[in-house]
Design a protein around this motif. Structure first.
Motif, mmCIF file in Angstrom:
data_model
loop_
_atom_site.group_PDB
_atom_site.id
_atom_site.type_symbol
_atom_site.label_atom_id
_atom_site.label_comp_id
_atom_site.label_asym_id
_atom_site.label_seq_id
_atom_site.Cartn_x
_atom_site.Cartn_y
_atom_site.Cartn_z
ATOM 1 N N TRP A 145 0.860 -1.184 -0.091
ATOM 2 C CA TRP A 145 -0.043 -0.087 -0.175
ATOM 3 C C TRP A 145 0.849 1.143 0.032
ATOM 4 O O TRP A 145 0.530 2.304 -0.713
ATOM 5 C CB TRP A 145 -0.883 -0.050 1.161
ATOM 6 N N ARG A 146 1.962 1.062 0.903
ATOM 7 C CA ARG A 146 2.845 2.433 0.992
ATOM 8 C C ARG A 146 3.555 2.702 -0.481
ATOM 9 O O ARG A 146 3.738 3.734 -0.658
ATOM 10 C CB ARG A 146 3.920 2.282 1.999
ATOM 11 N N VAL A 147 3.993 1.691 -0.896
ATOM 12 C CA VAL A 147 4.490 1.785 -2.234
ATOM 13 C C VAL A 147 3.682 2.457 -3.147
ATOM 14 O O VAL A 147 4.068 3.357 -3.938
ATOM 15 C CB VAL A 147 5.085 0.378 -2.747
ATOM 16 N N GLY A 148 2.395 1.739 -3.188
ATOM 17 C CA GLY A 148 1.634 2.231 -4.388
ATOM 18 C C GLY A 148 1.162 3.748 -4.202
ATOM 19 O O GLY A 148 1.046 4.582 -5.032
ATOM 20 N N ASP A 149 0.738 3.897 -2.800
ATOM 21 C CA ASP A 149 0.893 5.268 -2.543
ATOM 22 C C ASP A 149 1.597 6.388 -2.598
ATOM 23 O O ASP A 149 1.460 7.481 -3.317
ATOM 24 C CB ASP A 149 0.301 5.540 -0.881
ATOM 25 N N ARG A 150 2.946 5.920 -2.680
ATOM 26 C CA ARG A 150 4.086 6.889 -2.953
ATOM 27 C C ARG A 150 4.254 7.112 -4.261
ATOM 28 O O ARG A 150 4.306 8.360 -4.870
ATOM 29 C CB ARG A 150 5.548 6.544 -2.484
ATOM 30 N N ILE A 151 4.188 6.174 -4.934
ATOM 31 C CA ILE A 151 3.957 6.059 -6.712
ATOM 32 C C ILE A 151 2.798 6.945 -7.075
ATOM 33 O O ILE A 151 3.038 7.928 -7.782
ATOM 34 C CB ILE A 151 4.103 4.987 -7.292
ATOM 35 N N ARG A 152 1.936 6.977 -6.719
ATOM 36 C CA ARG A 152 0.520 7.521 -6.991
ATOM 37 C C ARG A 152 0.467 8.987 -6.904
ATOM 38 O O ARG A 152 0.175 9.582 -7.558
ATOM 39 C CB ARG A 152 -0.813 6.872 -6.328
ATOM 40 N N ARG A 153 0.905 9.182 -5.508
ATOM 41 C CA ARG A 153 1.009 10.864 -5.241
ATOM 42 C C ARG A 153 2.241 11.600 -5.691
ATOM 43 O O ARG A 153 2.078 12.658 -6.189
ATOM 44 C CB ARG A 153 0.948 10.835 -3.583
ATOM 45 N N GLU A 154 3.436 10.968 -5.617
ATOM 46 C CA GLU A 154 4.659 11.832 -5.895
ATOM 47 C C GLU A 154 5.326 11.397 -7.551
ATOM 48 O O GLU A 154 6.037 12.232 -7.934
ATOM 49 C CB GLU A 154 5.721 11.217 -4.957
ATOM 50 N N VAL A 155 4.618 10.455 -8.096
ATOM 51 C CA VAL A 155 5.113 10.205 -9.446
ATOM 52 C C VAL A 155 3.965 10.514 -10.498
ATOM 53 O O VAL A 155 3.997 11.497 -11.318
ATOM 54 C CB VAL A 155 5.514 8.843 -9.965
ATOM 55 N N LEU A 156 2.685 9.815 -10.354
ATOM 56 C CA LEU A 156 1.697 9.696 -11.114
ATOM 57 C C LEU A 156 1.084 11.072 -10.928
ATOM 58 O O LEU A 156 0.272 11.529 -11.941
ATOM 59 C CB LEU A 156 0.735 8.619 -11.294
#
Length: 358
Positions: free
Chosen positions: A45-56
């Motif tokens: 979840w944390r990996v997905g949340d970080r990518i979603r917010r800070e990358v995508l």
């Protein structure tokens, strides 16, 4: 005295200690496995949340996808194929459809990552929340969750026919430690295809088939049901009546009376069930239990008749049973239509009266 007698004596003395040590080891292993599963799920979840917010969330779509692909390549090199591009996209989706970290932390105490993989493809938010919460409460293995989704359990549940605000409220209360409600327990229709009933079966055939395959019938009823009796005698005055099946539901903390009907639901069935429920309430209800609730399983039912009779106020539920499954697409269409009509009727009832003032 035989030479091995002291050894046998020592073994006998060590048995209680050995049993305790085995229990400690098994509990520790179970705790480690549970902790590992929870930690893995929260990590994803944390990996997905970080990518979603800070990358995508900050880059252009095409550029963001290129960054995700680059991240995946590097993570695979260092940590293995569990962080492939498809997996990262799934983690991003996970954080998107379950945005509350605290809810994810609570669910992950019971649900594994493989549970969430089954839930993520569901399109309706309330449906995802329903399966996640019921899976947590009833501790379904992944295979059972997959079966529940395939059988359209959410659309068959009574709660799905309520307005979304009511569904969200009940699921929120359940998440906060509230009690399971009848709307979360009962469903319509019930799938009894596993009974293998022959053409022209009788009511006694149906009852006998259920008793022969009680384990699967209980699985279809849902977690929490315990079988109590068949043909329960109800003595009123000089007459004896016989209730088809009696169960107890440990979450609802109440007896559940079940009547089997081969025919379409009839208003007369209500009076019969009310008699049974009143007798059970007076004679079989234990201290601390809620009033008994009735379930009339019938071949079919007219929704307008059922609604007009206000059966909920009498603690009675009516549901259809299917002894042969229709095609999945047909079943989905029918269930979606039933849910839509039920919500429309409820919305009409909730509207204030538009009577002219005098």
């Amino acid at each position: 005295m035989p030479k091995n007698a002291p050894e046998r004596s020592l073994l006998a003395l060590t048995q209680p200690v050995l049993a305790d040590l085995r229990l400690l080891i098994e509990q520790a292993r179970s705790h480690v496995a549970s902790t590992a599963n929870s930690t893995q799920t929260l990590l994803y979840w944390r990996v997905g949340d970080r990518i979603r917010r800070e990358v995508l969330g900050q880059a252009r779509a095409e550029y963001g996808e290129r960054i995700v692909s680059t991240l995946s390549t590097q993570l695979i090199r260092e940590y293995g194929r569990g962080f492939g591009l498809r997996s990262l996209r799934r983690m991003v989706q996970f954080s998107d459809v379950f945005p509350d970290a605290q809810i994810v932390a609570t669910l992950s105490q019971v649900l594994r990552w493989s549970h969430f993989i089954e839930i993520l493809p569901l399109k309706a938010p309330m449906e995802r929340e329903f399966y996640a919460e019921m899976c947590r409460i009833e501790r379904w293995p992944v295979q059972v969750l997959r079966q529940r989704i395939a059988s359209q359990l959410y659309l068959r549940s009574a709660i799905a026919k309520q307005p979304e605000s009511v569904i969200a409220s009940e699921l929120s209360q359940l998440r906060e430690g509230g009690q399971v409600t009848p709307d979360l327990v009962f469903r319509d229709p019930y799938m009894l295809d596993f009974l293998g009933l022959p053409d022209g079966y009788s009511e006694r055939d149906l009852e006998s088939a259920i008793l022969r395959d009680m384990e699967r019938f209980l699985l279809e009823l849902g977690a929490g049901f315990t079988f109590v009796a068949r043909q329960k005698r109800i003595s009123v005055g000089a007459d004896d009546f016989y209730l088809d099946l009696l169960f107890y539901h440990r979450h609802l903390r109440r007896l559940v009376a079940v009547e089997l009907k081969l025919e379409k639901f009839s208003p007369s069935h209500k009076g019969q069930m009310e008699l049974y429920l009143r007798w059970l309430d007076q004679n079989d209800r234990a201290e601390g239990e809620a009033s008994p609730i009735g379930l009339i399983l019938c071949a079919s039912a007219d929704a307008e008749q059922v609604e007009l009779m206000d059966l909920d106020s009498a603690n009675i539920r009516v549901a259809q049973y299917l002894h042969a499954l229709p095609e999945l697409q047909v079943l989905q269409t029918q269930l979606h239509r039933v849910v839509q009509l039920a919500r429309e009727r409820q919305a009409t009832l909730d509207q204030p009266d538009n009577k002219d003032e005098t």
